[in-house]
Design a protein around this motif. Sequence first.
Motif, PDB file in Angstrom:
ATOM      1  N   GLY A  66      -2.946   5.302   3.005  1.00 36.66           N
ATOM      2  CA  GLY A  66      -2.635   4.524   1.812  1.00 36.66           C
ATOM      3  C   GLY A  66      -1.295   4.836   1.200  1.00 36.66           C
ATOM      4  O   GLY A  66      -1.150   4.746  -0.028  1.00 36.66           O
ATOM      5  N   SER A  68       1.583   3.125   1.429  1.00 42.91           N
ATOM      6  CA  SER A  68       2.214   1.940   0.841  1.00 42.91           C
ATOM      7  C   SER A  68       1.547   1.563  -0.475  1.00 42.91           C
ATOM      8  O   SER A  68       2.225   1.195  -1.455  1.00 42.91           O
ATOM      9  CB  SER A  68       2.140   0.771   1.824  1.00 42.91           C
ATOM     10  N   SER A  69       0.223   1.630  -0.516  1.00 38.82           N
ATOM     11  CA  SER A  69      -0.490   1.327  -1.766  1.00 38.82           C
ATOM     12  C   SER A  69      -0.104   2.321  -2.850  1.00 38.82           C
ATOM     13  O   SER A  69       0.070   1.946  -4.025  1.00 38.82           O
ATOM     14  CB  SER A  69      -2.003   1.376  -1.540  1.00 38.82           C
ATOM     15  N   ASN A  72       3.300   1.501  -4.262  1.00 36.89           N
ATOM     16  CA  ASN A  72       3.205   0.411  -5.247  1.00 36.89           C
ATOM     17  C   ASN A  72       2.657   0.927  -6.576  1.00 36.89           C
ATOM     18  O   ASN A  72       3.126   0.528  -7.650  1.00 36.89           O
ATOM     19  CB  ASN A  72       2.323  -0.704  -4.705  1.00 36.89           C
ATOM     20  N   ALA A  73       1.654   1.807  -6.494  1.00 35.68           N
ATOM     21  CA  ALA A  73       1.053   2.329  -7.720  1.00 35.68           C
ATOM     22  C   ALA A  73       2.044   3.181  -8.499  1.00 35.68           C
ATOM     23  O   ALA A  73       2.095   3.137  -9.740  1.00 35.68           O
ATOM     24  CB  ALA A  73      -0.195   3.150  -7.368  1.00 35.68           C
ATOM     25  N   GLU A  78       4.895  -4.424  -6.596  1.00 34.34           N
ATOM     26  CA  GLU A  78       4.574  -4.615  -5.188  1.00 34.34           C
ATOM     27  C   GLU A  78       5.860  -4.477  -4.369  1.00 34.34           C
ATOM     28  O   GLU A  78       6.451  -5.463  -3.934  1.00 34.34           O
ATOM     29  CB  GLU A  78       3.953  -6.004  -4.985  1.00 34.34           C
ATOM     30  N   THR A  82       1.139  -4.210   1.894  1.00 33.79           N
ATOM     31  CA  THR A  82      -0.121  -3.564   2.265  1.00 33.79           C
ATOM     32  C   THR A  82      -0.994  -4.581   2.980  1.00 33.79           C
ATOM     33  O   THR A  82      -0.958  -5.775   2.693  1.00 33.79           O
ATOM     34  CB  THR A  82      -0.862  -3.042   1.021  1.00 33.79           C
ATOM     35  N   THR A  88       1.476  -0.768   8.441  1.00 31.86           N
ATOM     36  CA  THR A  88       2.107  -1.761   7.564  1.00 31.86           C
ATOM     37  C   THR A  88       3.562  -1.416   7.304  1.00 31.86           C
ATOM     38  O   THR A  88       4.347  -2.282   6.951  1.00 31.86           O
ATOM     39  CB  THR A  88       1.355  -1.830   6.228  1.00 31.86           C
ATOM     40  N   ASN A 191      -5.500  10.992  -1.590  1.00 32.55           N
ATOM     41  CA  ASN A 191      -5.674   9.593  -1.972  1.00 32.55           C
ATOM     42  C   ASN A 191      -7.101   9.122  -1.653  1.00 32.55           C
ATOM     43  O   ASN A 191      -7.850   9.766  -0.937  1.00 32.55           O
ATOM     44  CB  ASN A 191      -4.644   8.744  -1.224  1.00 32.55           C
ATOM     45  N   GLN A 192      -7.424   7.961  -2.249  1.00 33.10           N
ATOM     46  CA  GLN A 192      -8.709   7.282  -2.005  1.00 33.10           C
ATOM     47  C   GLN A 192      -9.914   8.105  -2.468  1.00 33.10           C
ATOM     48  O   GLN A 192     -11.002   8.034  -1.881  1.00 33.10           O
ATOM     49  CB  GLN A 192      -8.847   6.938  -0.517  1.00 33.10           C
ATOM     50  N   ALA A 227      -4.940   5.084  -5.361  1.00 28.28           N
ATOM     51  CA  ALA A 227      -3.950   4.021  -5.529  1.00 28.28           C
ATOM     52  C   ALA A 227      -4.615   2.722  -5.947  1.00 28.28           C
ATOM     53  O   ALA A 227      -4.014   1.890  -6.647  1.00 28.28           O
ATOM     54  CB  ALA A 227      -3.176   3.823  -4.225  1.00 28.28           C
ATOM     55  N   ARG A 228      -5.896   2.528  -5.555  1.00 28.78           N
ATOM     56  CA  ARG A 228      -6.583   1.271  -5.872  1.00 28.78           C
ATOM     57  C   ARG A 228      -6.966   1.202  -7.338  1.00 28.78           C
ATOM     58  O   ARG A 228      -6.754   0.178  -8.003  1.00 28.78           O
ATOM     59  CB  ARG A 228      -7.816   1.127  -4.998  1.00 28.78           C
TER      60      ARG A 228
END
Length: 573
Positions: A66, A68-69, A72-73, A78, A82, A88, A191-192, A227-228
Motif C-alpha cells: 500500500g 501508493s495509497s 496519497n494519504a 491523488e 492505485t 501500480t 500499514n493496513q 492509508a484507507r
Amino acid sequence: MTTDHSGAAGLTSVLEDLERTIDLGERLGLRDELTQVRDVLAQASHRRRLAPESTVAALLGATGSGKSSLANALTGAEVSRTARTRPTTTQPLAVVPDTVHEATELLDWLDISRRVSIGGGWELGEATVLVDLPDIDSDEPAHRDIAERMAGKVDVLVWVLDPEKYADGVVHRDFLIPMAAHAEVMVVALNQVDRLDLEGRDAVAADLRRILDREGLNSVPVVPVSARTGEGVETLARTVASVASDRLASARSLVAHARRAAKELGDRTGLVVPAPPAAGGPRPPAPQAPQLQQSVTTLRRAAAGVAGIDVVAQAVEGSDRHRARPRVGWFWLRWIERLRRDPLRALHLGAGRRSSAAGESDDHSDGAAVRAVVDISSLPPAGPAATGNLRSAAHVYAQAACSGLPDDLAAQAVFRSDERADGLAVPLDRAVSAVDYEIWRRPAWWAAANLLQWVTALTALVGALWLVAIRVLEDYLLLITVDVPRWGRVPWPTILLLGGLMIGLLLAGLGTLLARLQARRHSRRIARLLRRATDEVIDAEVIEPLRAEVRGWVELAQTLGRITRRDTTALTF
C-alpha cells in the motif's frame, strides 16, 4: 536559523576518512573492493552540492503493502495511481511541495522524471520531497533495480509493511538488515492495520518490534497506520517530519552509506571485526617483539651467508697480506709475491681508488676515497643450503610480522614478501661490490719497513761486493794482498753481508707478523661493513616493504573502524 548539514554526525571527517580509505586501499592493491567506497564518496559530493537544504523521503515496500495509497494519504491528494493490479508504481514518483526550492537539479541527479507539485499545507516538512518507489520484490527486475538504487541515494527511508508480509525475508534479509547503519534516518510504517482487530494489531506490532530489535534496528520507530481510513497517517507524517526537520537527514543518510560501505569493505578484507563475544573464538596473536627481533636477526644472518661475507672477509685478509709482503717482506724474495694474484681482485672486488681531488699521494691527510662500484662480483653463487636458508628465514619473518593481520591478508602479504626474498641475490651481490675495501690504504709503517729492507739489502750488497772485490784482487788479478778490517776476528765485509741478510730476514718476519695482525683486524672491520650493507639490503627489500604494508593495513583498519564506529582488531607491528 538553518543548521549546516555538512557537519552532521561528523560527515566531513567521515568523508575525509573515506578518501583516506581509497588512498590506502589503492596503495595496498585493492581495486574492485573499493568500488562501493568510491561510489559513496561521489554520491556524497553530489548530494552536498545539490539542494543541501532539502530532504528526500522515499516510501519503500513489497508488493501489496500500500505504498501508493499511503503516499496519497500523506499528501492529501491523488498523486499516485492505485489499483488492485500489481504493480501500480513502475517508475519513481516525486511529490514536491511549492515550498521546496532548487529541487529540479536534485531530482535530475536522482533520475526521477515523474514529478508532482502540490501547494498548501505539507505535514512532512516544508523542505521535504516525498518519493514513491516501485516494489522491492517486483517480478520485473528493472523495478527492483530502481528501488535498490534509490534506497542508496535518498535521505529518509520509510519502509511500508503490511500485516501479512511484515516479516518477509526479501524485505528484511535484502534491505533492512544490510541497511541497519541507516537506522537514524529510517521509519517503519505498519500499514493496513484496519484489517486487524485491536488484539491482533498489538500482536503484529510487538512481533515486528521484536524482529527489528533482533536485526539491530531497535532505534527505528514503528508507526501503525491505515492509508484507507487515515488512522495513524498524521502520526507517521510527524515522525517523518521529525527525522527530516532539522535539515540533517541528508547528512545522516550519507554517513550511514559511508558506514555501510566501510563495513562491507572491512568484512571483505577481514579488517573490521566486532568486539569479541564472551565465548569468542581465537584471534591471530599480535607479533611479539622478541620473536620478531629474533626472526630479523636470523634473516640478516642468512642474507650474510648468501652474500658470502665470510669468503670476502678471508679474501680481504689475504689481499692485505698479499699487498704487504712486497713492502715488508724479505727484500730478496718479495718479487715472488708479485707473481701471485690478489685474492680480493680475483673476486672483482676492491676496485675503489682514491680520487684525483684527494691527491695522488698515499699520505693525504683526510684519507678520503671514492668507491668505484662494481656491478657484479665474481663471488661463487650461494649454494642451495644458503639460498634455502634465506628463503626460510624471510618466510618466518614475514609470518611473524603479519601475525596480527587477518588470515587472507597475512597470506597475501607473506606471499609478496617471499617473492621479494627470491630476488635478493643480485642486490646482495651489488651491496658487497659497493663496499669500500680500503685497498688504497697503505699504513705508514709499511714505508718504514720497506726503507729498512732497502737499507739491510744495500748493506748486504756492499758486504758481498766487498768480498767479491777482495777475492778478485787477491786470487785472480794477483795484484795486492788486501788487509781487510776486522771486528775482532770477523772481517767487516762478512759482517755487512751476513748482518744485512739476517737483520733483513728478522725485520721481514716481524713485519709479516704485524701485517697479518693488521690484515685480520682490517678483515673484521670490512666484515662489519659488509654485514651493514647486507642488512641495508634486507631492510630495503624485505623488512621496510612488509612493514609499510602492515602499517597500511593497520591504518586502513583504524580508518574503517572510525567510520563504522566499531571496535577494530588490535594490530601491532
